[in-house]
Motif scaffolding. Structure first.
Motif, PDB file in Angstrom:
ATOM      1  N   VAL A 114       4.579  -1.133   3.128  1.00  0.00           N
ATOM      2  CA  VAL A 114       4.135   0.260   3.039  1.00  0.00           C
ATOM      3  C   VAL A 114       5.079   0.993   2.096  1.00  0.00           C
ATOM      4  N   GLY A 115       4.523   1.556   1.023  1.00  0.00           N
ATOM      5  CA  GLY A 115       5.313   2.342   0.092  1.00  0.00           C
ATOM      6  C   GLY A 115       5.431   3.774   0.579  1.00  0.00           C
ATOM      7  N   MET A 136       0.847  -1.184   0.000  1.00  0.00           N
ATOM      8  CA  MET A 136       0.000   0.000   0.000  1.00  0.00           C
ATOM      9  C   MET A 136       0.887   1.240   0.000  1.00  0.00           C
ATOM     10  N   ASP A 137       0.763   2.031  -1.064  1.00  0.00           N
ATOM     11  CA  ASP A 137       1.566   3.243  -1.226  1.00  0.00           C
ATOM     12  C   ASP A 137       0.885   4.429  -0.563  1.00  0.00           C
ATOM     13  N   LEU A 138       1.567   5.076   0.358  1.00  0.00           N
ATOM     14  CA  LEU A 138       1.072   6.341   0.893  1.00  0.00           C
ATOM     15  C   LEU A 138       1.144   7.419  -0.193  1.00  0.00           C
ATOM     16  N   GLY A 139       0.160   8.297  -0.209  1.00  0.00           N
ATOM     17  CA  GLY A 139       0.101   9.298  -1.271  1.00  0.00           C
ATOM     18  C   GLY A 139       1.234  10.299  -1.223  1.00  0.00           C
ATOM     19  N   GLY A 140       1.644  10.684  -0.002  1.00  0.00           N
ATOM     20  CA  GLY A 140       2.718  11.664   0.141  1.00  0.00           C
ATOM     21  C   GLY A 140       2.283  13.063  -0.251  1.00  0.00           C
ATOM     22  N   PRO A 141       3.194  14.027  -0.150  1.00  0.00           N
ATOM     23  CA  PRO A 141       2.860  15.411  -0.501  1.00  0.00           C
ATOM     24  C   PRO A 141       2.770  15.563  -2.018  1.00  0.00           C
TER      25      PRO A 141
END
Length: 513
Positions: free
Chosen positions: A339-340, A200-205
């Motif tokens: 976790v991405g 699951m990739d976190l969206g990030g800024p």
């Protein structure tokens, strides 16, 4: 002519190299040691330090001299730096007739292959088991319909996918939950295999464009000027028809983050929409920065909202974890195997995410593994430190996010850089995910390009390859499976596998036996 001519000269050069490498590596590892708390990673960190120390030297002349004497040219020493140096020096000493007691011992077989075996264990730990016919795993990004279409998920599993990716920048926790439920239902047909791992990739800024609806259809050409402003200032600036020195209306494009605009300097580059439009900063003004387009398609290109913005020359700092990421982590740490981490750039970013893990993961549960997405110049510069601070704590992989990275470092350097990242990660026994536009023409249009197939073949040197979504994704998975299976018979990391060349066996029929 080579300056090193005799075995004794070569031995002296190798002994000098070894002495310098060991001293530099020990100093580097000492600085890292407090960050390495995970059992088993210390040897990997030591080898990474040794590899970095080795690569401080300009080695081609020495490599050519070693090749002349039929010795290892050090070109495949990523996972075994010290034992390779020992083996070469021991052999040179024997050639020179020196007493074996004065030379390094030949390394045992398990010492030579320890690094490669450690890397495979790490890959298995993160990505699960793999079909025995290929070493490299296949990772597929799930589209939104994966939450509702169980038949689609069955087809994906049947196509022999190994891992799936959920992008937290899209959909929501309820959709993600349904995707994972459908995956578990579909994978029951693979009873002999481990559960398919979930990244699951976190969206990030997000550094994205914003536009007013009435401006979205305008096309922009080389030479056009725009005003780049903050998203919050877009409406105000557009209403007042900001004018530039030459007169006339200046089109306005909003940016979702204010940090890059605050640091953007005259002359620095700006790229819009995955690099489709290239511009440079002309002037800082009260409402933002005036930019001039220096590269665009001949017919021009529209600038739509939610398109990527890149500032490769601008050293701006922004927190890698957003408030949305922290909220998403409640679901992610409970359901993801990996976790991405988007936009990770410094060891402090690693510490921030691990702190969030500590708050959310119960003491009796294993933390998810980490995938560091390398997509900026700063992340590339800091990669050894990022690896040590992450893999020193828990299983870690590196994703070469080639889309943003190509824009950040320049398209002409992406091939070189993806090679260097592969080497560095192999030295640290850290698995690599080869990502962005793999077989994209096939996945989206149903037909691959020749360049895409070559790229897919090159990807077999990574431990995992990521495919993005598209209407023909099943065909892409099947083709990638075939390409990787064939290439595994011919190439392992940097080492060619000298299998029989069946295509040319007939050539020998021209010669009598």
């Amino acid at each position: 002519m080579l300056s090193i001519q005799t075995p004794r000269e070569l031995l002296a050069a190798m002994q000098k190299l070894q002495s310098e490498v060991l001293a530099d590596a020990d100093e580097l590892f000492t600085g890292w040691q407090s960050e390495v708390t995970r059992v088993g990673f210390e040897a990997s960190a030591q080898n990474l330090a040794s590899y970095l120390a080795l690569r401080r030297h300009e080695l081609p002349p020495l490599q050519l001299a070693l090749m002349r004497w039929g010795l290892s040219s050090l070109g495949r020493s990523e996972s075994r730096v010290r034992v390779t140096l020992d083996a070469v020096i021991a052999t040179l000493g024997a050639v020179c007739g020196l007493d074996a007691n004065t030379l390094p011992l030949y390394p045992a077989e398990h010492e030579v292959f320890r690094g490669a075996e450690s890397l495979e264990r790490e890959a298995h730990s993160m990505f699960g088991s793999v079909d025995t016919k290929r070493r490299t795993r296949i990772l597929v990004t799930l589209p939104s319909e994966a939450a509702e279409d169980l038949t689609w998920m069955h087809a994906l599993v049947k196509a022999r996918v190994d891992c799936v990716r959920i992008n937290c920048a899209h959909d929501d926790a309820e959709a993600w939950r349904k995707m994972i439920q459908n995956l578990r239902l579909a994978e029951r047909e693979r009873e002999s295999r481990e559960p398919i791992r979930v990244l699951m990739d976190l969206g990030g800024p997000k550094v994205r464009t914003t536009r007013r609806p009435m401006d979205e259809e305008e096309r922009y050409l080389v030479g056009d000027k725009l005003l780049l402003t903050t998203a919050s200032n877009l409406e105000h600036t557009s209403k007042h028809h900001r004018k530039h020195h030459g007169g006339g209306r200046l089109p306005v494009v909003g940016c979702t983050l204010h940090e890059p605009l605050e640091r953007l300097q005259v002359g620095e580059s700006v790229y819009i929409d995955d690099g489709q439009i290239g511009a440079r900063a002309l002037e800082r003004v009260a409402d933002g920065v005036v930019i001039e387009i220096v590269r665009a398609p001949a017919r021009g290109r529209k600038i739509r909202p939610d398109k990527g913005l890149n500032f490769p020359d601008t050293d701006f700092q922004v927190a890698s974890l957003t408030e949305k990421d922290r909220a998403d982590l409640e679901f992610v740490v409970a359901n993801a195997d990996m976790v991405g981490y988007s936009f990770v750039q410094t060891p402090a970013d690693i510490a921030a995410l691990l702190s969030e893990f500590a708050k959310r993961v119960p003491k009796d549960r294993k933390w998810p593994a980490l995938v560091l997405k390398i997509e900026t110049k700063r992340a590339v510069r800091n990669l050894p430190e990022l690896i040590v601070h992450a893999a020193g704590k828990l299983p870690t992989a590196v994703m070469i996010a080639r889309g943003d990275l190509a824009i950040e470092i320049g398209f002409e350097r992406i091939a070189e850089m993806q090679e260097e990242i592969l080497w560095l990660c192999e030295a640290a026994n850290v698995p690599v995910i080869w990502a962005t536009q793999v077989l994209e023409g096939l996945a989206k249009k149903g037909v691959p390009t020749r360049a895409e197939v070559t790229d897919a073949a090159m990807a077999n040197r990574a431990e995992c390859v990521m495919l993005n979504k598209g209407p023909h994704i099943m065909d892409a998975v099947r083709m990638l499976d075939g390409v990787l299976t064939r290439m595994d018979a011919h190439q392992h990391k940097k080492t060619p596998q000298l299998r029989v060349l069946h295509s040319w066996q007939a050539a020998f029929s021209a010669y009598p036996t």
